[in-house]
Design an enzyme around this catalytic site. Structure first.
Site, PDB file in Angstrom:
ATOM      1  N   LEU A 181       0.854  -1.190   0.000  1.00  0.00           N
ATOM      2  CA  LEU A 181       0.000   0.000   0.000  1.00  0.00           C
ATOM      3  C   LEU A 181       0.893   1.245   0.000  1.00  0.00           C
ATOM      4  O   LEU A 181       1.114   1.859   1.039  1.00  0.00           O
ATOM      5  CB  LEU A 181      -0.890  -0.015   1.250  1.00  0.00           C
ATOM      6  CG  LEU A 181      -1.882   1.134   1.444  1.00  0.00           C
ATOM      7  CD1 LEU A 181      -3.123   0.939   0.591  1.00  0.00           C
ATOM      8  CD2 LEU A 181      -2.302   1.254   2.914  1.00  0.00           C
ATOM      9  N   PRO A 182       1.447   1.601  -1.171  1.00  0.00           N
ATOM     10  CA  PRO A 182       2.279   2.808  -1.187  1.00  0.00           C
ATOM     11  C   PRO A 182       1.436   4.039  -0.857  1.00  0.00           C
ATOM     12  O   PRO A 182       0.343   4.207  -1.402  1.00  0.00           O
ATOM     13  CB  PRO A 182       2.776   2.890  -2.641  1.00  0.00           C
ATOM     14  CG  PRO A 182       2.470   1.567  -3.262  1.00  0.00           C
ATOM     15  CD  PRO A 182       1.329   0.988  -2.496  1.00  0.00           C
ATOM     16  N   HIS A 183       1.938   4.869   0.039  1.00  0.00           N
ATOM     17  CA  HIS A 183       1.228   6.106   0.393  1.00  0.00           C
ATOM     18  C   HIS A 183       2.189   7.035   1.113  1.00  0.00           C
ATOM     19  O   HIS A 183       3.216   6.596   1.623  1.00  0.00           O
ATOM     20  CB  HIS A 183       0.011   5.824   1.278  1.00  0.00           C
ATOM     21  CG  HIS A 183       0.344   5.203   2.595  1.00  0.00           C
ATOM     22  ND1 HIS A 183       0.747   3.891   2.710  1.00  0.00           N
ATOM     23  CD2 HIS A 183       0.358   5.698   3.857  1.00  0.00           C
ATOM     24  CE1 HIS A 183       0.977   3.618   3.980  1.00  0.00           C
ATOM     25  NE2 HIS A 183       0.762   4.695   4.707  1.00  0.00           N
ATOM     26  N   ALA A 184       1.844   8.303   1.148  1.00  0.00           N
ATOM     27  CA  ALA A 184       2.596   9.283   1.929  1.00  0.00           C
ATOM     28  C   ALA A 184       1.584  10.285   2.469  1.00  0.00           C
ATOM     29  O   ALA A 184       0.374  10.127   2.247  1.00  0.00           O
ATOM     30  CB  ALA A 184       3.653   9.967   1.066  1.00  0.00           C
ATOM     31  N   GLY A 236      -1.487   4.638   7.552  1.00  0.00           N
ATOM     32  CA  GLY A 236      -1.981   3.723   6.520  1.00  0.00           C
ATOM     33  C   GLY A 236      -2.350   2.378   7.093  1.00  0.00           C
ATOM     34  O   GLY A 236      -3.487   2.150   7.511  1.00  0.00           O
TER      35      GLY A 236
END
Lengths: 159, 90
Positions: A64-67, B12
């Site tokens: 889950l790539p996120h920033a 996340g």
């Protein structure tokens, strides 16, 4: 629920071998093209992994790539990329689960949109059989069908 | 009881884990406070049970909280097993 719109063009599939950095950039491509995120957002997602390790692995074979929104999100969105060959991350965890084939790129603008997107993504990956189906998919169309079926089924369950 | 869900940014996977944990405790009828935090903050928050990935689990082990590694942050079955194991051993 699940009124999040995952547009067809935001679902990708590739048989090319990729590094984890390439895979993250590839998965974010549709959001970048649509102007939903800035190039700085992709750089931030990659930098976070250099800094903190591959904590974006949220399930076996799923990343889950996120920033943070302030790293360059213009509009909330999510895009999905499935790779035929897994991309390996540095620093294998104790379980050795350090590769991902399914990249779900998340761009949120506020905590409400963020929670909503996370809840939808949860419905995709909570069932390991769906993950297995996605890993075996042979085209973007197949990935699309699998995800839309899950969303439809969950929608029906809620009724 | 206090359950802490930990990820790299507290933003996340830890939030996803928190949602899953909340479903599980509601189903089990357990009263618990569930909080999502980043790894930097985790060590300064007092908790009974920490749920996180295997990498952070080894970093956080050895404190007063019981640490359980979760592979699939969205899996109710996996989180339920971790919570059940914790309740049975305490």
């Amino acid at each position: 629920m699940s009124e999040i719109t995952l547009y067809s063009e935001e679902i990708q599939w590739s048989d090319k071998p990729m590094t984890w950095q390439e895979a993250i950039a590839f998965s974010a491509g549709p959001l970048l093209d649509a102007g939903k995120v800035e190039p700085s957002y992709i750089e931030a997602m990659i930098q976070n992994i250099h800094d903190l390790g591959p904590y974006i692995l949220i399930a076996p074979h799923v990343a889950l790539p996120h920033a943070r929104p302030e790293a360059g999100v213009n509009e909330a969105g999510v895009s999905v990329a499935v790779l035929q060959q897994g991309a390996a991350f540095p620093e294998a965890g104790h379980t050795g689960d350090n590769e991902a084939q399914i990249f779900i790129c998340l761009a949120a603008v506020d905590s409400e949109s963020h929670l909503h997107l996370l809840r939808t993504i949860s419905t995709w990956i909570e069932d390991s059989q769906v993950i297995e189906k996605l890993r075996r998919a042979g085209s973007a169309d197949e990935v699309r069908t699998i995800l839309f079926d899950v969303q439809k089924q969950k929608g029906d369950d809620e009724k | 009881m206090k359950i802490l869900c930990v990820c790299g940014m507290g933003f996340g996977s830890s939030l996803m884990l928190k949602m899953t944990a909340e479903k599980v405790i509601q189903k089990k009828g357990v009263t618990a406070d569930v909080e999502a935090v980043d790894i930097g903050t985790a060590e300064s928050v007092k908790a009974d049970l920490i749920l996180t990935n295997s990498e952070f689990a080894s970093q956080l082990a050895g404190g007063s909280a019981v640490v359980k590694a979760i592979k699939n942050m969205a899996s109710e079955a996996e989180v339920e097993q971790a919570v059940t194991e914790f309740l049975e051993s305490n």
